[in-house]
Design a protein around this motif. Structure first.
Motif, short mmCIF file in Angstrom:
data_model
loop_
_atom_site.label_atom_id
_atom_site.label_comp_id
_atom_site.label_asym_id
_atom_site.label_seq_id
_atom_site.Cartn_x
_atom_site.Cartn_y
_atom_site.Cartn_z
N ASP A 292 0.84 -1.20 0.00
CA ASP A 292 0.00 0.00 0.00
C ASP A 292 0.88 1.25 0.00
O ASP A 292 0.62 2.21 -0.70
N LEU A 293 1.93 1.20 0.83
CA LEU A 293 2.79 2.39 0.95
C LEU A 293 3.54 2.65 -0.34
O LEU A 293 3.74 3.79 -0.74
N SER A 294 3.94 1.55 -1.03
CA SER A 294 4.62 1.71 -2.30
C SER A 294 3.66 2.32 -3.32
O SER A 294 4.03 3.20 -4.09
N ASP A 295 2.41 1.87 -3.29
CA ASP A 295 1.38 2.46 -4.15
C ASP A 295 1.24 3.94 -3.86
O ASP A 295 1.11 4.76 -4.76
N GLU A 296 1.30 4.24 -2.56
CA GLU A 296 1.12 5.63 -2.16
C GLU A 296 2.25 6.50 -2.69
O GLU A 296 2.03 7.60 -3.16
N LYS A 297 3.49 5.95 -2.65
CA LYS A 297 4.65 6.65 -3.17
C LYS A 297 4.44 6.93 -4.66
O LYS A 297 4.69 8.02 -5.14
N GLU A 298 3.97 5.90 -5.34
CA GLU A 298 3.68 6.02 -6.78
C GLU A 298 2.66 7.13 -7.01
O GLU A 298 2.83 7.97 -7.88
N ARG A 299 1.61 7.12 -6.16
CA ARG A 299 0.57 8.14 -6.31
C ARG A 299 1.14 9.53 -6.06
O ARG A 299 0.70 10.50 -6.65
N LYS A 300 2.16 9.59 -5.18
CA LYS A 300 2.78 10.89 -4.90
C LYS A 300 3.40 11.46 -6.17
O LYS A 300 3.23 12.63 -6.49
N TRP A 301 4.11 10.59 -6.93
CA TRP A 301 4.69 11.07 -8.19
C TRP A 301 3.59 11.39 -9.19
O TRP A 301 3.79 12.23 -10.06
N GLU A 302 2.46 10.70 -9.06
CA GLU A 302 1.33 10.98 -9.96
C GLU A 302 0.94 12.45 -9.90
O GLU A 302 0.42 13.00 -10.86
N GLN A 303 1.19 13.06 -8.74
CA GLN A 303 0.88 14.49 -8.59
C GLN A 303 1.62 15.34 -9.63
O GLN A 303 1.23 16.46 -9.90
N LEU A 304 2.71 14.78 -10.17
CA LEU A 304 3.50 15.53 -11.16
C LEU A 304 2.92 15.42 -12.56
O LEU A 304 3.38 16.09 -13.48
N SER A 305 1.96 14.51 -12.72
CA SER A 305 1.40 14.26 -14.06
C SER A 305 0.66 15.47 -14.60
O SER A 305 0.42 16.44 -13.89
N ARG A 306 0.33 15.34 -15.85
CA ARG A 306 -0.48 16.33 -16.59
C ARG A 306 0.36 17.50 -17.11
O ARG A 306 1.56 17.43 -17.19
N HIS A 307 -0.35 18.56 -17.44
CA HIS A 307 0.26 19.66 -18.19
C HIS A 307 1.16 20.56 -17.32
O HIS A 307 0.89 20.74 -16.13
N TRP A 308 2.18 21.06 -17.94
CA TRP A 308 3.10 22.00 -17.29
C TRP A 308 3.55 23.06 -18.30
O TRP A 308 3.47 22.85 -19.51
N HIS A 309 4.07 24.17 -17.77
CA HIS A 309 4.67 25.22 -18.60
C HIS A 309 6.04 25.56 -18.01
O HIS A 309 6.17 25.67 -16.78
N THR A 310 7.03 25.77 -18.86
CA THR A 310 8.33 26.24 -18.38
C THR A 310 8.21 27.74 -18.12
O THR A 310 7.87 28.50 -19.03
N VAL A 311 8.48 28.15 -16.89
CA VAL A 311 8.31 29.57 -16.53
C VAL A 311 9.67 30.28 -16.39
O VAL A 311 9.86 31.38 -16.91
N VAL A 312 10.61 29.65 -15.70
CA VAL A 312 11.95 30.24 -15.55
C VAL A 312 13.01 29.15 -15.74
O VAL A 312 12.83 28.00 -15.32
N LEU A 313 14.10 29.53 -16.42
CA LEU A 313 15.25 28.64 -16.59
C LEU A 313 16.47 29.35 -16.00
O LEU A 313 16.59 30.58 -16.11
N ALA A 314 17.36 28.58 -15.40
CA ALA A 314 18.59 29.17 -14.86
C ALA A 314 19.71 28.15 -15.03
O ALA A 314 19.46 26.94 -14.94
N SER A 315 20.89 28.63 -15.33
CA SER A 315 22.00 27.68 -15.48
C SER A 315 23.33 28.33 -15.15
O SER A 315 23.53 29.52 -15.35
N SER A 316 24.25 27.50 -14.67
CA SER A 316 25.63 27.97 -14.43
C SER A 316 26.29 28.33 -15.76
O SER A 316 27.22 29.12 -15.79
N ASP A 317 25.81 27.74 -16.86
CA ASP A 317 26.31 28.07 -18.20
C ASP A 317 25.12 28.56 -19.02
O ASP A 317 24.29 27.78 -19.48
N ARG A 318 25.08 29.90 -19.21
CA ARG A 318 23.92 30.51 -19.85
C ARG A 318 23.67 29.96 -21.24
O ARG A 318 22.52 29.88 -21.69
N SER A 319 24.72 29.57 -21.95
CA SER A 319 24.55 29.11 -23.33
C SER A 319 23.67 27.85 -23.40
O SER A 319 23.05 27.58 -24.42
N LEU A 320 23.60 27.12 -22.29
CA LEU A 320 22.79 25.90 -22.28
C LEU A 320 21.29 26.20 -22.37
O LEU A 320 20.51 25.34 -22.81
#
Lengths: 180, 180
Positions: A26-54
């Motif tokens: 059950d707990l492993s299922d729950e962990k899986e469900r936790k990652w499920e929260q990341l599912s669905r649509h997203w938008h990239t809002v800010v990017l940052a890098s130690s190497d700007r060219s990336l």
């Protein structure tokens, strides 16, 4: 009588303690469900890098997330990116590791990917430590459920990045630029 | 009667369910106790870095752990290191963050420190992502409870590091060298 009391006790106690009597599975299922929260649509809002060219035009990490699906604990990301002036789809799979919130990604060399968010219905932060040709760079991605995020969330993300000794010009707010 | 049953039930059930009836505070204590596993004596067994000079003689990350104490979830490390031919003590405090297993350390710039171990009575792995003068480097530390560790543990650590695209010469087995 002891068994009866135990059953009655369990029934009563479990009403108060939602974690009560759950199996490992059950707990492993729950962990899986936790990652499920990341599912669905997203938008990239800010990017940052130690190497700007990336993260600049046509850089390997200037990729715009469209959605994430979770499969057996691995994260499948569908991005749009621009190569030679063309908008192309990019599918990346970050594989789970033994450690929670840590993933492995083979892309432009290899990457250790760490996920952080206290509000996965609002935003998600993915830190990529990229290993390429013996060099290490960090790429921080702020994803929003909406095309833009509050100044508070963006400011915290930016300050967090700058506290590592990087300059403001290494941070790109891409909430209002063409995503492909 | 209901209260009596509940109490009896709790007493019985809690005998079977160690997690039962713990408050938030108890769980926080437990988390603290988990880090307590990192306490006591340690030995630096293997060092690896994307920049070998960081872990070579007199390099800023060629430090030999002696012991760790845990204080309010922060890790105090006592190291020995060599500067200008002298053996000197070095005290570093890695501060806890909101994320488990992740710490912040101000030393030679700043560092994100991640802890990994499945057997804290045997070994611990600390990954430092070091930010210095706008550059990022990774330093991986394998600590042992004993001055040396099994070839199996060392090999896994080394392979894990090399899988990020680094060469074997970026890994230094320091189990048999003078620790200060």
């Amino acid at each position: 009588m002891k068994l009866l009391l135990l059953s009655m006790g369990l029934a009563l106690v479990c009403g108060l303690q939602p974690e009560c009597s759950r199996s490992e599975e059950d707990l492993s299922d729950e962990k899986e469900r936790k990652w499920e929260q990341l599912s669905r649509h997203w938008h990239t809002v800010v990017l940052a890098s130690s190497d700007r060219s990336l993260i600049e035009e046509e850089g390997p990490f200037r990729n715009f997330i469209q959605n994430i699906t979770v499969e057996s604990g691995n994260l499948n990301g569908f991005f749009l990116t621009r190569k030679n002036g063309q908008c192309i789809p990019l599918y990346l799979t970050a594989f789970k590791t033994e450690e929670a919130r840590q993933f492995k990604l083979n892309y432009y060399g290899t990457n250790d990917v760490y996920y952080e968010s206290s509000k996965p219905n609002e935003y998600a932060k993915f830190i990529f430590y990229n290993y390429h040709d013996g060099k290490v760079n960090v790429v921080a991605n702020l994803f929003g459920r909406t095309p833009n995020l509050s100044n508070e969330i963006k400011k915290r993300f930016e300050e967090d990045f700058m506290n590592r000794g990087f300059r403001r010009e290494n941070i790109l707010d891409v909430s209002e630029v063409d995503h492909c």
